[in-house]
Design an enzyme around this catalytic site. Structure first.
Site, PDB file in Angstrom:
ATOM      1  N   HIS A 189      20.379  35.822  61.458  1.00 13.76           N
ATOM      2  CA  HIS A 189      20.994  35.893  62.780  1.00 13.76           C
ATOM      3  C   HIS A 189      20.667  37.228  63.450  1.00 13.76           C
ATOM      4  CE1 HIS A 189      23.109  32.339  61.612  1.00 13.76           C
ATOM      5  NE2 HIS A 189      23.814  32.958  60.691  1.00 13.76           N
ATOM      6  N   GLU A 199      28.780  37.657  60.278  1.00 13.03           N
ATOM      7  CA  GLU A 199      29.737  36.688  59.748  1.00 13.03           C
ATOM      8  C   GLU A 199      30.153  37.065  58.331  1.00 13.03           C
ATOM      9  OE1 GLU A 199      27.577  33.018  59.907  1.00 13.03           O
ATOM     10  OE2 GLU A 199      26.098  33.655  58.421  1.00 13.03           O
ATOM     11  N   ARG A 217      15.982  29.753  61.989  1.00 13.30           N
ATOM     12  CA  ARG A 217      15.576  29.170  60.706  1.00 13.30           C
ATOM     13  C   ARG A 217      14.230  29.742  60.290  1.00 13.30           C
ATOM     14  NH1 ARG A 217      16.479  24.103  63.328  1.00 13.30           N
ATOM     15  NH2 ARG A 217      18.680  23.501  63.154  1.00 13.30           N
ATOM     16  N   HIS A 261      19.773  34.615  54.594  1.00  9.11           N
ATOM     17  CA  HIS A 261      20.791  33.971  53.766  1.00  9.11           C
ATOM     18  C   HIS A 261      20.713  32.461  53.865  1.00  9.11           C
ATOM     19  CE1 HIS A 261      22.572  34.220  57.796  1.00  9.11           C
ATOM     20  NE2 HIS A 261      23.293  33.141  57.465  1.00  9.11           N
TER      21      HIS A 261
END
EC number: 5.3.1.8
Length: 323
Positions: free
Chosen positions: A103, A120, A198, A178
């Protein structure tokens, strides 16, 4: 003027190629399909949750934000970039491996207009034996090596694979490569963003039967090759009636609490509080009301709620903004 009270929402469910039916264990009424995400508290163009309890029932979180403003959400309770609620709270069912992804930060030039970056954290609610996740690059992997690995099909050799069990927590700052893997159910507290790049998706088709889009150049651009500050912790040592800090970032604080009986607490004028019930049940009480809770439920407590208490037995996560 509406008197402040804890808000419970109707989740927004998202079908994903890697999803399943595990969120039904929380008593959630899932639509048909491979449900990978339950957006439990959301104020985003791709999903906005609606209140199901009390005087504000039927109103979306966006409407409440516009109507009640900083009194309810706190002096820091808005994104400075787009004015929306700053966090997005999810439950994720990983029936299959998620794509390997990364991200961006808030300042990445390639972000869609109005979108935030995405830092996150995960709390593992359930994990099957031998469950694992992908958590960062192996030490020393640089941009050129990652690019070469993507081109020659050896990207998995550049990634750290980490075993997981129930109660583990993972802090994932923007820039951390991740992926959740099969057999894991997590609670996710994140910036209010739906931007995912992605890197690799196992060459599998999406729900429409076509290969899913990859974002290789963006991924290479935003990856933190020297480390992003990601941290992990097993939380089995959490003590009843005490908060154990799991993640502290500029975007949120997340703590774990073990409830055994009654616990007197309070909100702060600076920030709303979000409670995620990981397991157990009980009641949430405040001046003028009470609300039973059970595992999987997520509550938004207004900044001006003041004193409240939890009564029962179980495990909860508490999230709020850094003051």
């Amino acid at each position: 003027m509406t008197k402040p009270y804890p808000l419970l929402f109707q989740p927004e469910f998202k079908e994903r190629v890697w999803g399943g039916r595990a969120l039904e264990q929380f008593g959630l009424n899932l639509p048909e399909g491979h449900i990978g995400e339950g957006w439990m508290i959301a104020d985003h163009p791709n999903g906005t949750t609606t209140v199901v309890n009390g005087e504000l029932a039927g109103k979306g979180l966006d409407q409440i934000r516009e109507q009640l403003g900083r009194d309810w959400f706190g002096s820091k309770g808005f994104s400075e970039k787009n004015g929306r609620f700053p966090l997005l709270i999810k439950l994720l069912d990983c029936n299959d491996d998620l794509s390997v992804q990364v991200h961006p930060t808030d300042d990445y030039q390639g972000l869609p207009e109005g979108e935030l970056g995405k830092t996150e954290m995960w709390y593992v609610l359930d994990a099957k034996p031998d469950a694992k996740i992908i958590y960062g690059l192996k030490e020393g992997v640089n941009r050129e090596q990652l690019k070469d690995a993507l081109e020659n099909g050896t990207v998995m050799d550049t990634l750290q694979v980490v075993p997981v069990q129930t109660g583990d927590t993972f802090y994932i700052p923007a820039g951390t490569v991740h992926a959740l893997c099969a057999g894991v159910v997590v609670a996710e507290i994140q910036q209010n963003s739906d931007t995912t790049y992605r890197i690799y998706d196992y060459n599998r088709p999406g729900l429409d039967g076509k290969p899913r889009e990859l974002h290789v150049e963006d991924s290479l651009n935003v990856t933190a090759y020297e480390g992003s500050g990601a941290t992990t912790m097993n939380t089995d040592h959490a003590a009843a009636g005490e908060w154990l800090e799991l993640a502290a970032s500029p975007y949120f604080i997340v703590e774990k609490g073990v409830l055994n009986g009654s616990w007197d607490l309070s909100t702060s004028p600076d920030s709303f509080t979000i409670l995620v019930t990981c397991e157990g049940s009980g009641s949430l009480k405040w001046d003028g009301g009470s609300q039973d809770f059970t595992s999987g439920q997520c509550f938004l407590l207004p900044a001006n709620l003041g004193s409240y208490s939890l009564e029962g037995n179980g495990t909860v996560l508490r999230s709020y903004l850094l003051s």
